[in-house]
Design an enzyme around this catalytic site. Structure first.
Site, PDB file in Angstrom:
ATOM      1  N   GLY A 239     -18.509   8.424 -26.911  1.00 28.70           N
ATOM      2  CA  GLY A 239     -17.518   8.905 -27.863  1.00 28.70           C
ATOM      3  C   GLY A 239     -16.112   9.100 -27.347  1.00 28.70           C
ATOM      4  N   PRO A 274     -21.146   5.710 -23.091  1.00 25.53           N
ATOM      5  CA  PRO A 274     -19.839   5.268 -23.579  1.00 25.53           C
ATOM      6  C   PRO A 274     -19.894   3.837 -24.107  1.00 25.53           C
ATOM      7  CG  PRO A 274     -19.887   5.216 -21.182  1.00 25.53           C
ATOM      8  CD  PRO A 274     -21.214   5.774 -21.630  1.00 25.53           C
ATOM      9  N   GLY A 275     -19.149   3.575 -25.147  1.00 25.61           N
ATOM     10  CA  GLY A 275     -19.037   2.220 -25.684  1.00 25.61           C
ATOM     11  C   GLY A 275     -17.580   1.805 -25.644  1.00 25.61           C
ATOM     12  N   ARG A 276     -16.841   2.299 -26.632  1.00 25.33           N
ATOM     13  CA  ARG A 276     -15.429   1.942 -26.794  1.00 25.33           C
ATOM     14  C   ARG A 276     -14.612   2.119 -25.504  1.00 25.33           C
ATOM     15  NH1 ARG A 276     -13.122   2.519 -31.795  1.00 25.33           N
ATOM     16  NH2 ARG A 276     -14.857   3.897 -32.286  1.00 25.33           N
ATOM     17  N   ARG A 312     -11.943  -3.811 -38.153  1.00 22.41           N
ATOM     18  CA  ARG A 312     -11.556  -2.407 -38.002  1.00 22.41           C
ATOM     19  C   ARG A 312     -10.346  -1.995 -38.848  1.00 22.41           C
ATOM     20  NH1 ARG A 312     -10.028  -0.167 -34.054  1.00 22.41           N
ATOM     21  NH2 ARG A 312     -11.185   1.766 -34.320  1.00 22.41           N
ATOM     22  N   TYR A 316     -11.482   0.933 -41.267  1.00 28.42           N
ATOM     23  CA  TYR A 316     -11.086   2.311 -40.908  1.00 28.42           C
ATOM     24  C   TYR A 316      -9.580   2.521 -40.916  1.00 28.42           C
ATOM     25  CZ  TYR A 316     -15.406   1.606 -38.020  1.00 28.42           C
ATOM     26  OH  TYR A 316     -16.626   1.284 -37.524  1.00 28.42           O
ATOM     27  N   CYS A 342      -9.980 -14.324 -48.635  1.00 28.69           N
ATOM     28  CA  CYS A 342      -9.599 -14.062 -50.025  1.00 28.69           C
ATOM     29  C   CYS A 342      -9.962 -12.646 -50.441  1.00 28.69           C
ATOM     30  CB  CYS A 342     -10.229 -15.106 -50.933  1.00 28.69           C
ATOM     31  SG  CYS A 342      -9.698 -16.750 -50.451  1.00 28.69           S
ATOM     32  N   TYR A 371     -16.149  -3.020 -30.761  1.00 31.97           N
ATOM     33  CA  TYR A 371     -16.296  -2.996 -32.226  1.00 31.97           C
ATOM     34  C   TYR A 371     -15.409  -4.074 -32.866  1.00 31.97           C
ATOM     35  CZ  TYR A 371     -18.464   1.364 -30.895  1.00 31.97           C
ATOM     36  OH  TYR A 371     -19.259   2.288 -30.284  1.00 31.97           O
TER      37      TYR A 371
END
Ligand SMILES: *Cc1c(COP(=O)(O)O)cnc(C)c1O
Length: 419
Positions: A239, A274-276, A312, A316, A342, A371
């Site tokens: 996170g 952890p990812g991001r 993204r 978001y 479109c 992501y």
């Protein structure tokens, strides 16, 4: 982003000019820096070197097997959320004892695949899931190592779509119900309780929500141990945020400083997910300008990448910095950078000041290592872009651009329509 820099007016990833890659593979493409990826993982390992730990990369952020292999070579594991991710992790050569399995909807088939592979533990999110895992393990004559994902009800102060630790969230088990869930787990013969898990959300830019959540989990660990539960692994989730624009998130060592006392006191083996923060700023999406157009109220730049490649911004309202591949000092204009899809929601940036760009010139959409490709789709029958890994002066295509055959794979016209 020090691994993406201008040299003599051209944007480079490490020692390779992005224009050179564009000439070779065409646009759009994703590009990742080997050095940046490795550096980010090493920063976590150094920050948490005082406790026995595993960095289990949340591979939903970037699941390319070359990226997984790079992390695996550095001692990393993975946090998986599906049988597909399990398969990728195993193909990349990650030790199954470095895999943890999260997600609210694991099916028995997925559980069986992970049990047979011998993963480190399942992070369980409900009592029905726990029972299903017990039944699956029994059928296979195995014991399933389990942590329960508790929901500490702490506000991570991030976008609601990526906030996961509030009471109203679909994730985890309310912390107030945790003891009774552990008691249920203890009664199931094919479940082996080995740990505890929490993950409160993504793109966190302060340490306090982590501290608050982990303090609650730490108290719970003591309560559970007093009841003779064996809590060996404490999975503290992922996170940590990154800088997309002007955010100033804590670095891994700043997070460590705030939470290490709690972690040490527990005596647990610590798992981080952890990812991001491992991959986002190690990557970019390079796209080419097709046209620009003006209306009475807006200026548009139409590029060859869209919401299907990088969802993204649409999903978001996320901000991604944009850098021309060739530095230019033309006057700035406020523009919307839009894709070819479109849909009116198909934009990569809105109301962004950018120097004028001509058709054929390219832009790098920054912070696209997490992501991004993993969320891409074939909407509008568009091929997904290739992924490139830069290593010093060299680059490798780690995933080819999809072909027309790839787009049709598995489809058929039934006989009755051909008669
Ligand atoms: C998505 C997720 C992560 C990674 O989150 P980041 O914000 O990318 O670090 C870790 N753990 C779980 C359970 C997740 O769902």
């Amino acid at each position: 982003m020090q691994d993406f820099q201008y040299k003599n007016g051209s944007l480079y990833c490490e020692n390779v000019s992005l224009s050179r890659i564009a000439e070779k593979v065409g646009t759009p493409f994703f590009v990742y820096s080997h050095q940046a990826l490795r550096q980010q993982l090493r920063a976590y390992h150094e920050a948490f070197s005082d406790v026995p730990h595993l960095v289990a990369f949340a591979m939903k952020a970037n699941a390319n097997i070359a990226v997984l292999k790079l992390f695996s070579n550095e001692g990393g594991g993975a946090d998986i959320v599906s049988a597909g991710e399990l398969h990728r992790a195993l193909v990349a050569g990650i030790d199954p004892q470095k895999l943890v399995f999260a997600g609210v909807g694991k099916t028995k088939r997925e559980m069986a695949a992970a049990l047979k592979a011998g993963i480190l533990m399942f992070n369980i999110e409900s009592s029905q899931e726990l029972t299903a895992l017990d039944e699956t393990a029994k059928e296979l004559g195995l014991k399933a190592p389990v942590a329960l994902r508790v929901n500490p009800n702490v506000d991570p102060k991030t976008h609601p779509y990526i906030s996961t630790g509030l009471k109203k969230s679909k994730f985890g088990i309310e912390i107030t119900r945790a003891v009774s869930e552990y008691q249920l787990a203890a009664k199931l013969l094919n479940i082996d309780v080995v740990g505890i898990h929490s993950h409160i959300g993504s793109q966190l830019t302060e340490v306090q929500p982590f501290v608050d959540a982990l303090a609650l989990v730490s108290e719970l660990i003591e309560v559970l141990r007093a009841k003779n539960f064996n809590i060996l692994h404490w999975d503290i989730g992922g996170g940590l945020g990154i800088t997309y624009d002007k955010e100033n998130p804590p670095l891994p060592n700043e997070l460590a400083k705030a939470i290490l006392p709690l972690l040490k006191k527990s005596g647990c083996h610590i798992i981080l997910e952890p990812g991001r923060s491992l991959t986002a700023n190690a990557g970019a999406l390079v796209t080419q300008v097709i046209y620009s157009k003006e209306s009475d109220v807006k200026n548009f730049i139409v590029v060859d990448a869209g919401m299907n490649d990088l969802p993204r911004p649409s999903l978001y309202q996320a901000y991604h910095a944009m850098l021309p591949l060739v530095e230019n000092h033309r006057p700035e204009k406020v523009v919307d950078v839009v894709g070819p899809i479109c849909e009116s929601g198909d934009f990569l940036a809105q109301d962004r000041a950018l120097p004028q760009l001509l058709p054929g010139e390219c832009l790098a959409v920054m912070s696209a290592g997490a992501y991004a490709f993993t969320m891409s789709s074939n909407y509008n029958a568009r091929s997904r872009p290739p992924e490139i890994l830069v290593h010093g002066d060299l680059f490798d295509v780690i995933r080819e651009r999809e072909t027309m055959e790839d787009l049709l794979r598995g489809e058929k016209i039934p006989d009755f329509l051909l008669r």
